[in-house]
Design an enzyme around this catalytic site. Sequence first.
Site, PDB file in Angstrom:
ATOM      1  N   ASN A   1       1.432   5.068  -0.453  1.00  0.00           N
ATOM      2  CA  ASN A   1       0.191   5.299  -1.195  1.00  0.00           C
ATOM      3  C   ASN A   1      -0.047   6.800  -1.197  1.00  0.00           C
ATOM      4  OD1 ASN A   1      -2.367   5.415  -2.236  1.00  0.00           O
ATOM      5  ND2 ASN A   1      -3.382   4.550  -0.413  1.00  0.00           N
ATOM      6  N   TRP A   2       0.232   7.422  -2.337  1.00  0.00           N
ATOM      7  CA  TRP A   2       0.137   8.894  -2.390  1.00  0.00           C
ATOM      8  C   TRP A   2      -1.291   9.389  -2.564  1.00  0.00           C
ATOM      9  CZ3 TRP A   2       4.875  10.499  -5.922  1.00  0.00           C
ATOM     10  CH2 TRP A   2       6.055  10.336  -5.182  1.00  0.00           C
ATOM     11  N   LYS A   3      -2.213   8.483  -2.861  1.00  0.00           N
ATOM     12  CA  LYS A   3      -3.606   8.892  -3.071  1.00  0.00           C
ATOM     13  C   LYS A   3      -3.661  10.000  -4.133  1.00  0.00           C
ATOM     14  CE  LYS A   3      -4.422   7.370   1.586  1.00  0.00           C
ATOM     15  NZ  LYS A   3      -5.221   7.413   2.801  1.00  0.00           N
TER      16      LYS A   3
ATOM     17  N   HIS B   1      -8.635  -0.597  -1.602  1.00  0.00           N
ATOM     18  CA  HIS B   1      -8.399   0.373  -0.520  1.00  0.00           C
ATOM     19  C   HIS B   1      -9.744   0.836   0.041  1.00  0.00           C
ATOM     20  CE1 HIS B   1      -7.262   4.018   1.574  1.00  0.00           C
ATOM     21  NE2 HIS B   1      -6.046   3.518   1.640  1.00  0.00           N
TER      22      HIS B   1
ATOM     23  N   GLU C   1     -10.840   3.615   0.801  1.00  0.00           N
ATOM     24  CA  GLU C   1     -11.413   4.792   0.131  1.00  0.00           C
ATOM     25  C   GLU C   1     -12.109   4.388  -1.169  1.00  0.00           C
ATOM     26  OE1 GLU C   1      -7.813   7.108   0.240  1.00  0.00           O
ATOM     27  OE2 GLU C   1      -8.014   7.191   2.422  1.00  0.00           O
TER      28      GLU C   1
ATOM     29  N   GLU D   1      -5.808  -2.392   7.164  1.00  0.00           N
ATOM     30  CA  GLU D   1      -5.925  -0.957   7.419  1.00  0.00           C
ATOM     31  C   GLU D   1      -7.253  -0.666   8.111  1.00  0.00           C
ATOM     32  OE1 GLU D   1      -3.271   1.446   4.529  1.00  0.00           O
ATOM     33  OE2 GLU D   1      -5.191   1.126   3.570  1.00  0.00           O
TER      34      GLU D   1
ATOM     35  N   GLY E   1      -5.505   8.255   8.107  1.00  0.00           N
ATOM     36  CA  GLY E   1      -5.500   9.712   7.988  1.00  0.00           C
ATOM     37  C   GLY E   1      -6.015  10.431   9.224  1.00  0.00           C
TER      38      GLY E   1
ATOM     39  N   SER F   1      -2.099   5.773   9.674  1.00  0.00           N
ATOM     40  CA  SER F   1      -1.304   6.696  10.482  1.00  0.00           C
ATOM     41  C   SER F   1       0.065   6.146  10.889  1.00  0.00           C
ATOM     42  CB  SER F   1      -2.098   7.158  11.704  1.00  0.00           C
ATOM     43  OG  SER F   1      -3.297   7.816  11.295  1.00  0.00           O
TER      44      SER F   1
ATOM     45  N   GLY G   1       0.275   6.377   3.968  1.00  0.00           N
ATOM     46  CA  GLY G   1      -0.340   7.461   3.220  1.00  0.00           C
ATOM     47  C   GLY G   1       0.356   8.776   3.510  1.00  0.00           C
ATOM     48  N   GLY G   2      -0.224   9.561   4.406  1.00  0.00           N
ATOM     49  CA  GLY G   2       0.254  10.913   4.703  1.00  0.00           C
ATOM     50  C   GLY G   2       1.760  11.031   4.915  1.00  0.00           C
TER      51      GLY G   2
END
Length: 246
Positions: A9-11, A95, A97, A164, A170, A208, A229-230
Site C-alpha cells: 500500500n503505497w499511500k 483503510h 486512514e 491493522e 507507520g 510496521s 506500507g512504509g
Amino acid sequence: MLKPFIAANWKMNKTVGETEEFIQSFIPMIEGITDADILIAPPYTSLGAAFRLLQTTNIKLAGQNVHYEEKGAFTGEISPAMLLAEGCSDVIIGHSERRQYFSETDEIVNKKVKTARKNSLEVILCIGESLQEREGDKTFEVLDRQLTGSLKDMQMAGISIAYEPIWAIGTGKTATPGQANEAHAFIRGWLKKNKDGAERVRILYGGSVTPENIEILMAQPEVNGALVGGASLKPDSFAKIVKGSI
Ligand code: PGA
C-alpha cells in the site's frame, strides 16, 4: 495452508516516474516466485503506468480506495469501472486512514465493498482498533463492530481481511506475533460463525511489517499475509518481505 498474500500500500507516495523505476527494479527481484500472491496498490495517477509494466507478470494491481456509486457527480472520486479499466483486479477498502481522515464509517465501507464486488473487483477490507481501544480492552468489540458493519449482506468470496491495529501503522511499533495471531483468530472465529467459506479467507496483518519481522508474523497459524506500507516503498525491502513470507 492458504497461499501467502503480500500487498503493498503505497499511500500518497510515488509519481509515475518513481512507480516505473520501482517496478522495473522489483520484477527481476521476485522472478520465479509463485508461492505467494503479490499485489501493488499505487496512487491512482500511477495505475496506468504500473499496469503496462505488470501485465506480463503475475503481480496484481489494486486501487487504494473506490467510490460506492458507479458514476456521477462525485468530484475527485474514482469508480470501480475506472479501476478495472486501468487494469486493477483488486481494491483496498476501509483503510484506517480513510476512516480517520475522510470520515468513512462502517456503513460507507459496506457500500464500497458491495459496489466493488458487484463489479468483480477483489477486496482487501481493512479493520483494526486504536491504541485507546486496545488499552481499554475493547479490541474484540471494535473488530466485531467493524466486521458486522462492513460485511453486512456480503458473502466472503473475493474478500480478504487486513487486520491493522492503528497504533502499529507507520509507528515502527508492530503488534507482537501473539497479539496479531490472537486478533486474527478472533476474526476467523467471527467469520466461521457468520459467513460461509471462512476457512478460505486470507487474513493479512498490517502495521510496521518489515523484512525483519515478516517471518515471525507469517509463522503464526492465523496470519496469511501482510499489507505493507512504509517497507513496500523500496523494491529490495518489499522483495525481502515477499520472500520472507514463503
Ligand atoms: P505501515 O503501513 O507498514 O507503514 O505501518 C501499513 C498500512 O497502513 O497498510
